[in-house]
Every structure is written in structure tokens, then in C-alpha cells.
Design a protein around this motif. Structure first.
Motif, PDB file in Angstrom:
ATOM      1  N   LEU A 576       0.828  -1.201   0.000  1.00 29.00           N
ATOM      2  CA  LEU A 576       0.000   0.000   0.000  1.00 29.00           C
ATOM      3  C   LEU A 576       0.862   1.250   0.000  1.00 29.00           C
ATOM      4  O   LEU A 576       0.640   2.193  -0.780  1.00 29.00           O
ATOM      5  N   ARG A 577       1.852   1.282   0.861  1.00 36.48           N
ATOM      6  CA  ARG A 577       2.699   2.478   0.945  1.00 36.48           C
ATOM      7  C   ARG A 577       3.538   2.654  -0.314  1.00 36.48           C
ATOM      8  O   ARG A 577       3.768   3.789  -0.763  1.00 36.48           O
ATOM      9  N   ALA A 578       3.959   1.552  -0.926  1.00 35.18           N
ATOM     10  CA  ALA A 578       4.699   1.652  -2.183  1.00 35.18           C
ATOM     11  C   ALA A 578       3.819   2.208  -3.300  1.00 35.18           C
ATOM     12  O   ALA A 578       4.328   2.831  -4.243  1.00 35.18           O
ATOM     13  N   ALA A 579       2.513   1.995  -3.205  1.00 32.94           N
ATOM     14  CA  ALA A 579       1.578   2.514  -4.207  1.00 32.94           C
ATOM     15  C   ALA A 579       1.172   3.950  -3.920  1.00 32.94           C
ATOM     16  O   ALA A 579       0.316   4.504  -4.619  1.00 32.94           O
ATOM     17  N   GLY A 580       1.764   4.562  -2.900  1.00 33.44           N
ATOM     18  CA  GLY A 580       1.467   5.957  -2.594  1.00 33.44           C
ATOM     19  C   GLY A 580       0.301   6.152  -1.649  1.00 33.44           C
ATOM     20  O   GLY A 580      -0.194   7.278  -1.507  1.00 33.44           O
ATOM     21  N   VAL A 581      -0.131   5.092  -0.999  1.00 34.76           N
ATOM     22  CA  VAL A 581      -1.256   5.193  -0.067  1.00 34.76           C
ATOM     23  C   VAL A 581      -0.712   5.492   1.329  1.00 34.76           C
ATOM     24  O   VAL A 581       0.219   4.827   1.793  1.00 34.76           O
ATOM     25  N   ASP A 582      -1.274   6.479   1.983  1.00 28.08           N
ATOM     26  CA  ASP A 582      -0.906   6.783   3.369  1.00 28.08           C
ATOM     27  C   ASP A 582      -1.705   5.874   4.297  1.00 28.08           C
ATOM     28  O   ASP A 582      -2.946   5.901   4.291  1.00 28.08           O
ATOM     29  N   VAL A 583      -1.007   5.059   5.085  1.00 26.92           N
ATOM     30  CA  VAL A 583      -1.667   4.111   5.988  1.00 26.92           C
ATOM     31  C   VAL A 583      -1.350   4.508   7.423  1.00 26.92           C
ATOM     32  O   VAL A 583      -0.188   4.672   7.788  1.00 26.92           O
ATOM     33  N   HIS A 584      -2.396   4.660   8.226  1.00 28.63           N
ATOM     34  CA  HIS A 584      -2.243   5.061   9.620  1.00 28.63           C
ATOM     35  C   HIS A 584      -2.865   3.992  10.518  1.00 28.63           C
ATOM     36  O   HIS A 584      -3.953   3.486  10.232  1.00 28.63           O
ATOM     37  N   GLY A 585      -2.185   3.658  11.594  1.00 30.27           N
ATOM     38  CA  GLY A 585      -2.707   2.699  12.562  1.00 30.27           C
ATOM     39  C   GLY A 585      -3.047   3.375  13.875  1.00 30.27           C
ATOM     40  O   GLY A 585      -2.284   4.219  14.365  1.00 30.27           O
ATOM     41  N   ILE A 586      -4.182   3.017  14.446  1.00 30.71           N
ATOM     42  CA  ILE A 586      -4.591   3.515  15.759  1.00 30.71           C
ATOM     43  C   ILE A 586      -4.726   2.306  16.671  1.00 30.71           C
ATOM     44  O   ILE A 586      -5.607   1.457  16.472  1.00 30.71           O
ATOM     45  N   GLY A 587      -3.846   2.193  17.645  1.00 31.26           N
ATOM     46  CA  GLY A 587      -3.846   1.058  18.556  1.00 31.26           C
ATOM     47  C   GLY A 587      -4.582   1.397  19.842  1.00 31.26           C
ATOM     48  O   GLY A 587      -4.245   2.383  20.505  1.00 31.26           O
ATOM     49  N   ILE A 588      -5.573   0.602  20.194  1.00 34.81           N
ATOM     50  CA  ILE A 588      -6.356   0.831  21.407  1.00 34.81           C
ATOM     51  C   ILE A 588      -5.661   0.102  22.553  1.00 34.81           C
ATOM     52  O   ILE A 588      -5.745  -1.120  22.678  1.00 34.81           O
ATOM     53  N   GLY A 589      -4.937   0.845  23.360  1.00 37.38           N
ATOM     54  CA  GLY A 589      -4.178   0.242  24.450  1.00 37.38           C
ATOM     55  C   GLY A 589      -3.119  -0.721  23.966  1.00 37.38           C
ATOM     56  O   GLY A 589      -2.766  -1.664  24.667  1.00 37.38           O
ATOM     57  N   SER A 590      -2.615  -0.512  22.753  1.00 41.27           N
ATOM     58  CA  SER A 590      -1.705  -1.481  22.149  1.00 41.27           C
ATOM     59  C   SER A 590      -0.489  -0.788  21.555  1.00 41.27           C
ATOM     60  O   SER A 590      -0.620   0.059  20.663  1.00 41.27           O
ATOM     61  N   ASP A 591       0.684  -1.166  22.052  1.00 33.78           N
ATOM     62  CA  ASP A 591       1.920  -0.687  21.429  1.00 33.78           C
ATOM     63  C   ASP A 591       2.254  -1.490  20.180  1.00 33.78           C
ATOM     64  O   ASP A 591       3.054  -1.045  19.352  1.00 33.78           O
ATOM     65  N   GLU A 592       1.651  -2.666  20.064  1.00 33.98           N
ATOM     66  CA  GLU A 592       1.938  -3.504  18.891  1.00 33.98           C
ATOM     67  C   GLU A 592       1.509  -2.806  17.613  1.00 33.98           C
ATOM     68  O   GLU A 592       2.239  -2.796  16.614  1.00 33.98           O
ATOM     69  N   ILE A 593       0.320  -2.200  17.600  1.00 30.45           N
ATOM     70  CA  ILE A 593      -0.144  -1.470  16.423  1.00 30.45           C
ATOM     71  C   ILE A 593       0.782  -0.296  16.140  1.00 30.45           C
ATOM     72  O   ILE A 593       1.135  -0.022  14.982  1.00 30.45           O
ATOM     73  N   VAL A 594       1.183   0.400  17.189  1.00 31.82           N
ATOM     74  CA  VAL A 594       2.099   1.541  17.018  1.00 31.82           C
ATOM     75  C   VAL A 594       3.391   1.085  16.363  1.00 31.82           C
ATOM     76  O   VAL A 594       3.921   1.745  15.457  1.00 31.82           O
ATOM     77  N   ARG A 595       3.899  -0.051  16.818  1.00 27.24           N
ATOM     78  CA  ARG A 595       5.161  -0.559  16.277  1.00 27.24           C
ATOM     79  C   ARG A 595       5.010  -1.019  14.833  1.00 27.24           C
ATOM     80  O   ARG A 595       5.821  -0.667  13.970  1.00 27.24           O
ATOM     81  N   ARG A 596       3.969  -1.807  14.541  1.00 30.18           N
ATOM     82  CA  ARG A 596       3.848  -2.404  13.208  1.00 30.18           C
ATOM     83  C   ARG A 596       3.457  -1.388  12.146  1.00 30.18           C
ATOM     84  O   ARG A 596       3.762  -1.572  10.968  1.00 30.18           O
ATOM     85  N   TYR A 597       2.769  -0.309  12.546  1.00 32.58           N
ATOM     86  CA  TYR A 597       2.312   0.674  11.565  1.00 32.58           C
ATOM     87  C   TYR A 597       3.120   1.970  11.616  1.00 32.58           C
ATOM     88  O   TYR A 597       2.735   2.967  11.007  1.00 32.58           O
ATOM     89  N   ALA A 598       4.243   1.934  12.352  1.00 35.63           N
ATOM     90  CA  ALA A 598       5.121   3.099  12.398  1.00 35.63           C
ATOM     91  C   ALA A 598       5.631   3.415  10.986  1.00 35.63           C
ATOM     92  O   ALA A 598       5.750   2.515  10.146  1.00 35.63           O
ATOM     93  N   PRO A 599       5.903   4.683  10.700  1.00 37.59           N
ATOM     94  CA  PRO A 599       5.906   5.828  11.613  1.00 37.59           C
ATOM     95  C   PRO A 599       4.551   6.524  11.749  1.00 37.59           C
ATOM     96  O   PRO A 599       4.414   7.430  12.566  1.00 37.59           O
ATOM     97  N   SER A 600       3.564   6.159  10.931  1.00 36.78           N
ATOM     98  CA  SER A 600       2.264   6.850  10.977  1.00 36.78           C
ATOM     99  C   SER A 600       1.284   6.048  11.818  1.00 36.78           C
ATOM    100  O   SER A 600       0.390   5.377  11.299  1.00 36.78           O
ATOM    101  N   SER A 601       1.485   6.068  13.131  1.00 35.11           N
ATOM    102  CA  SER A 601       0.640   5.303  14.038  1.00 35.11           C
ATOM    103  C   SER A 601       0.605   6.014  15.379  1.00 35.11           C
ATOM    104  O   SER A 601       1.447   6.858  15.676  1.00 35.11           O
ATOM    105  N   ARG A 602      -0.389   5.640  16.160  1.00 38.78           N
ATOM    106  CA  ARG A 602      -0.507   6.229  17.488  1.00 38.78           C
ATOM    107  C   ARG A 602      -1.275   5.286  18.395  1.00 38.78           C
ATOM    108  O   ARG A 602      -2.008   4.413  17.930  1.00 38.78           O
ATOM    109  N   ARG A 603      -1.102   5.508  19.695  1.00 41.01           N
ATOM    110  CA  ARG A 603      -1.785   4.679  20.695  1.00 41.01           C
ATOM    111  C   ARG A 603      -2.876   5.495  21.383  1.00 41.01           C
ATOM    112  O   ARG A 603      -2.673   6.677  21.689  1.00 41.01           O
TER     113      ARG A 603
END
Length: 623
Positions: A576-603
Motif C-alpha cells: 500500500l505504501r509503495a503505491a502511494g497510499v498513506d496508511v495510519h494505525g490507531i492502537g487501542i491500548g496497544s503498542d503492537e499497532i504503534v510498532r507495526r504501523y510506524a511511523p504513521s501510528s498512534r496509541r
């Protein structure tokens, strides 16, 4: 003074209107279908010893169970028919669970019917309960307790009483029986139905196996052995139920008083698969089942499914329409784990401020594009603020040729601002609805999806209005898609403009029906397909995405963490990111989502902050 009979008939007609079926009421014995609707004959109940009050209550329940149930909770009705088709011996229990859950839903809407239904059920219970087969005694006790009538345990067989005592002990620890019968906003109708079977079927099967041995039916009829439901064995949700202990593990006839096991030789004779069921035994079994169902669970309506087919009724307002996907989110009604459409509107009203905040973010972009700047024009005109050096030679020639007012000047004019970034934007929201997304988290995620989808649909209307008023193209085409995912993804709203009522109905109920595991890799692939950037993308989604408009593409994933296949998820994220799509992850009480979707992620630790996090992301990615 109001005639009570007229009042009760009007109540039936009102419920018919509520569930979308024209109802007329007679004192005849028959229920009939015709072009005008459904004719309800209260005499059908009078023949069975019920007075008018009980007849009206039972007729209301019949409408709620059979008509409304087929339209609002079709997945529960289908599942019940499927189980009975493969396991005819389970029919009394399955029918009882469907009726009890329908009664609980009806009493939530019409609590004044409680005493009448309890009285009607007490009148229907067979005299001499102990003469019935054990498994049918079990169903009779469930019906009595579920309708609020005294459970006649005194006349029940000792083994049935032992199973009942074990159920009561489980109920005392957490009111288990009511949990599986009563409406639950956090669970869909199918989920509640299967949880009820998980609790109540194992004791039924043990008693059925014992009946098969003691009554000379030979091999226990199909239904006496453990049945696997979708998502696990019969006792997965509540563990052991009844005196027999671990229902999924023990032999069908285990379950004596205080957990006392029967003799090994008894187990051998009762175990399914040992011996043949005689024709005479089969006839006796079928006759006893039919007599019991006729007495306690009979219905005056036509054959299952015939009502809707005969009347060609459209889907009920607030109910999901079938899309051919067996995993489609169930319901849109409160009794189906989601919200009725009117309740959805009410919830949207409660969230109006949050919706307007997100809408206002895009309003600034619209205002900037509509706003014009003042500058010197480029086209020479006869009058203006300054001479145009490039137009002087032509103006002199025109003057010599006799033109009275040659175009020799430039004037100030307004024009749209120059746009540096593409404004048209595609949003794909991916929401985790796996089994861990329960309760408050599911509610907050559903609210966040509602806010985002309603706000961006409003933005599209704002853009259209601004373009019409200003007479210019703003190049702000907003499209959204919503995908829910557990073990598999479910496209609730394909990538498109606006938001229709069907998507609204499915959105809240789907998120509020958690199930299964977390396959975010499949969800990301579905997002790529919606955006037309998946490998070998084809079909309607790809065609819609590739419309020749320069677009910005954003994917927002909301999850509490975990993944069936983190390697596949990482691969789809890279694509997705190679195709120019901006992907953001929102982790609910989870650092795993923050880590896997970095740098555009938040907890987000507080689920109520999901909507705010989405707002921040939308604002940060404005054109």
C-alpha cells in the motif's frame, strides 16, 4: 369507557404496523394470508384453553417470533432450521430457545405482557410432567422459567432435577440463563442463539441419550451426540452446564444426581453409535416429540418461511439486507446486537458536535478554494488600471483602422487560488471487530466510524453547494469505504461518495457484533482492492478507483492489537505504501499497532479517544 377487546385488537394491529405487516384480528380459529395482509384468529388460542388476555399476548409473541424474527434476525432463524434439519431430535430445544429469546425481546418492548405470557405458559405445561421423556421435561422447565412461571421441578424426574439444579447454580454465579435469553446490545441475535444452545443443549443431549436407552428407542436419535456449533463445541462459551460436568467431553448420558456417573455398562448401551434404532422405536420417539411440540410450541402460522415469501415483504426498516455474504453483520435492530435505524439517527444526533468538528476541518479547505485572489488580469480590455505593453502594437493598429476603443489595458480581477496539491481524497476505514473488541471498545469504535462516515458525507454535500454557489470546480471529490474485519474482512460500504441508509444500518450493528480472530492482513488487502492498487486489481472496485481523477488515498486502521498473520499484514502494508497510499494505525491500548504501523501510528488508551485520533489524522492529511 374504552372496549377492552377493541383496545387489544388495536394493540395487535399496532405491533403489525411496527413490524411492517398489515394485521386484521378475528375470533376465528385460523391464521390466513391474503393480499390484504395477515388475518390473526384469536380462536386458535381459545381452542387450547386460553382466555382473551392470554390469546392476545400469545398472538403478539407469535408475530414477534415468526414475522419479525424472519425479517430482523434472519440469521438466527436460518441457523435454527439448519440445526433441526441435520439433527431432528433437537427440534424441541431449538424451538424453545427461539421462542424464549423472542419473548424476552417482546417483553423489552411491551413489559405489560409479562404476567399474561407467564400465565399462558403455566396453562400450557402438561399435567404429570414426570410422564414426559426426560429431555422434554428439560424443555418444559426452561419454558416455564423463561416465561416467569414457576418451574414444576417437583414432578420432574430425578435426573432432570439434577440437571436443573446444576443450571440454577450456574445462574446464581452469574445469571447464566437470563444472559443467554435476554436481549444484549453487545451481541448479535445469532451469537446469543448459539450461546444459549451452548448452555442448554448438553444437558438436553444427556437426557435424550438416557431416554433412548430406557424407552427402547435403540440407538439415541440423531441429536444425542455432541454438536459442534460455529465457533466451537456446544459448551465453548459457558463451559460445563448441568450435572454431567464437561458436556463436550463426557458421554451423553452422564449427569446423575450430584454428578454421580452411571454404570459403565449403562454408558456402553447409551452411547451413540452402539446398536440400531428400531422402526418401532423411531415411531414412538417421533410421536412423543410431535405431541410435546403441539402442546407447548405449536404455531398457527403457515410453514416456516412461507409468510414472508407469500407476502413478498421488503426488508424491515433497520434490518440488514442479505448481500449473499454468509458472514454479513447481523441485524440493525436493538434485539440483534446493533441499533434500530431510528436509534441510529438518535445516536447521530448525540454525536452531532463531533461530526460537525470533523466537517469543519474540511470546511476550511473548501473556503480556501472558493476564496479568490485579486490580481492584474492577462486579457487586454478597452478600459483598465494599466496599459498592457504586449497589447500596445495591436491597439495602435486597431485605432488606425477606426476602432473607437482598442483593447490596450489590463484590469484587476478575482480568480481562484492556485492549487498545489490534489484535493480529491479517498478514505478507507478499517475497524477491528474481533472477539477482543468487546463492550466499551466496540461502542467507541462504532461511534468513531459513525462520526467519520457522517462527517465526510457532509463534506461532500458542502463541496457540491460551494461549487454551485461559486460557479467553479473545486476539485474536491471525497469518497469513503468502511471495512470491518475479524478472521475475514467484510465490506460494509464500498468506496463511493455519500452514505446511504443501508450502510448506516449495517455499520453500527456490525462493529457491535465482535467475533473471531484478527486478520489485519486481509483487511489491508481489501483496502488495496477498494483503492484499485491491489496486484491484479479488477472489477467494480478497481474501475471505480481508476476514474482518471488525481486523488490522495488514505487508509486508517483501528484495532486493539494482535494479528493472525503479522508477516502477511506487513507485506500488504508495504504494498500500500509503495503505491502511494498513506496508511495510519490507531492502537487501542496497544503498542503492537504503534510498532507495526510506524511511523504513521498512534496509541489510544481510552477508547473514547478513537474519534479524536481519527479527527487528528484527517486534519493532518488535508490537501
Amino acid at each position: 369507557m374504552v372496549d377492552r377487546g377493541i383496545e387489544e385488537r388495536e394493540r395487535l394491529r399496532a405491533v403489525g404496523a411496527l413490524i411492517g405487516v398489515p394485521v386484521s384480528v378475528t375470533d376465528d380459529d385460523d391464521w390466513e394470508l391474503d393480499e390484504a395482509g395477515l388475518r390473526v384468529g384469536l380462536g386458535w388460542y381459545a381452542q387450547r384453553g386460553h382466555g382473551r388476555d392470554e390469546a392476545v399476548a400469545l398472538a403478539l409473541l407469535q408475530l414477534w417470533e415468526s414475522v419479525r424474527g424472519e425479517r430482523v434476525t434472519p440469521e438466527r432463524a436460518r441457523r435454527g432450521r439448519s440445526i433441526v434439519s441435520g439433527r431432528p431430535a433437537a427440534q424441541p430445544l431449538v424451538a424453545a430457545v427461539v421462542r424464549l429469546q423472542a419473548a424476552a425481546e417482546l417483553l423489552t418492548a411491551l413489559p405489560g405482557m409479562r404476567d399474561r405470557l407467564a400465565s399462558a405458559m403455566a396453562r400450557s405445561l402438561p399435567e404429570g410432567l414426570g410422564e414426559q421423556a426426560r429431555h422434554l421435561q428439560w424443555v418444559a422447565l426452561l419454558l416455564a422459567a423463561g416465561f416467569g412461571a414457576p418451574a414444576p421441578t417437583d414432578g420432574a424426574d430425578a435426573e432432570v432435577a439434577a440437571e436443573w439444579d446444576a443450571l440454577q447454580r450456574a445462574s446464581e454465579r452469574g445469571d447464566a440463563l437470563q444472559r443467554v435469553l435476554a436481549p444484549d446490545p453487545g451481541r448479535g441475535a445469532l451469537d446469543r442463539f448459539e450461546r444459549a444452545l451452548a448452555l442448554l443443549l448438553p444437558p438436553y443431549e444427556r437426557l435424550l441419550a438416557r431416554d433412548a436407552r430406557d424407552r427402547g428407542w435403540g440407538e439415541a436419535p440423531r441429536g444425542a451426540e455432541a454438536q459442534e456449533h460455529e465457533g466451537g463445541g456446544a459448551s465453548d462459551d459457558f463451559g460445563a452446564a448441568g450435572a454431567g460436568g464437561d458436556a463436550a467431553q463426557q458421554a451423553p448420558d452422564e449427569g446423575g444426581q450430584d454428578g454421580e456417573a452411571s454404570a459403565p455398562e449403562d454408558d456402553e448401551r447409551a452411547r451413540a453409535g452402539e446398536g440400531r434404532q428400531t422402526a418401532e422405536g423411531a415411531d414412538l420417539f417421533a410421536a412423543e416429540q410431535a405431541g410435546f411440540v403441539s402442546a407447548l410450541l405449536a404455531t398457527p402460522l403457515p410453514a416456516e418461511g412461507a409468510l414472508l415469501e407469500a407476502m413478498s415483504l421488503p426488508p424491515l426498516e433497520g434490518a440488514p439486507r442479505s448481500s449473499g455474504d454468509p458472514r454479513e453483520a447481523g441485524g440493525g435492530a436493538a434485539a440483534n446486537g446493533g441499533l434500530a435505524f431510528s436509534d441510529y439517527r438518535g445516536r447521530a444526533g448525540e454525536l452531532a458536535d463531533a461530526i460537525e468538528r470533523m466537517r469543519a476541518v474540511w470546511a476550511r479547505v473548501i473556503a480556501e478554494r472558493v476564496a479568490q485572489v485579486r490580481g492584474i488580469g492577462r486579457r487586454p480590455v478597452p478600459e483598465g488600471e494599466m496599459l498592457s505593453p504586449e497589447a500596445l502594437a495591436r491597439a495602435v493598429a486597431e485605432a488606425r483602422a477606426g476602432v473607437a476603443r482598442p483593447a490596450a489595458f489590463l484590469r484587476r480581477e478575482s480568480r481562484p487560488r492556485r492549487r498545489r496539491r490534489a484535493g480529491s481524497t479517498d478514505y478507507v476505514l478499517l475497524v477491528d471487530r474481533s472477539a477482543s473488541m468487546q463492550g466499551r471498545i466496540a461502542d467507541a469504535a462504532a461511534d468513531a466510524a459513525l462520526i467519520m462516515m457522517e462527517a465526510l458525507a457532509g463534506v461532500e454535500r458542502d463541496v457540491a453547494h460551494a461549487e454551485q454557489r461559486a460557479g467553479i470546480e473545486l476539485d474536491l471529490d471525497i469518497r469513503t469505504a468502511l471495512v470491518l474485519f475479524d478472521a475475514e474482512p467484510l465490506v460494509v460500504k464500498p468506496l463511493s461518495r455519500g452514505l446511504d441508509d443501508e450502510a448506516r444500518r449495517r455499520m453500527h450493528s456490525g462493529i457491535r457484533s465482535p467475533r473471531g480472530s484478527t486478520n489485519d492482513g486481509a483487511a489491508l488487502l481489501t483496502a488495496a482492492q477498494q483503492l484499485g492498487v491491489a496486484p491484479g486489481a479488477a472489477g467494480a472496485s478497481a474501475a471505480a478507483a481508476a476514474d482518471g481523477v488525481e486523488r490522495r488515498r488514505l487508509v486508517l486502521l483501528v484495532s486493539d492489537g494482535g494479528s493472525n498473520d503479522p508477516v502477511a499484514a506487513a507485506r500488504e502494508l508495504r504494498r500500500l505504501r509503495a503505491a502511494g497510499v498513506d496508511v495510519h494505525g490507531i492502537g487501542i491500548g496497544s503498542d503492537e499497532i504503534v510498532r507495526r504501523y510506524a511511523p504513521s501510528s498512534r496509541r489510544v488508551d481510552d477508547p473514547s479517544g478513537i474519534a479524536e485520533a481519527i479527527l487528528d489524522l484527517v486534519e493532518s492529511e488535508l490537501p
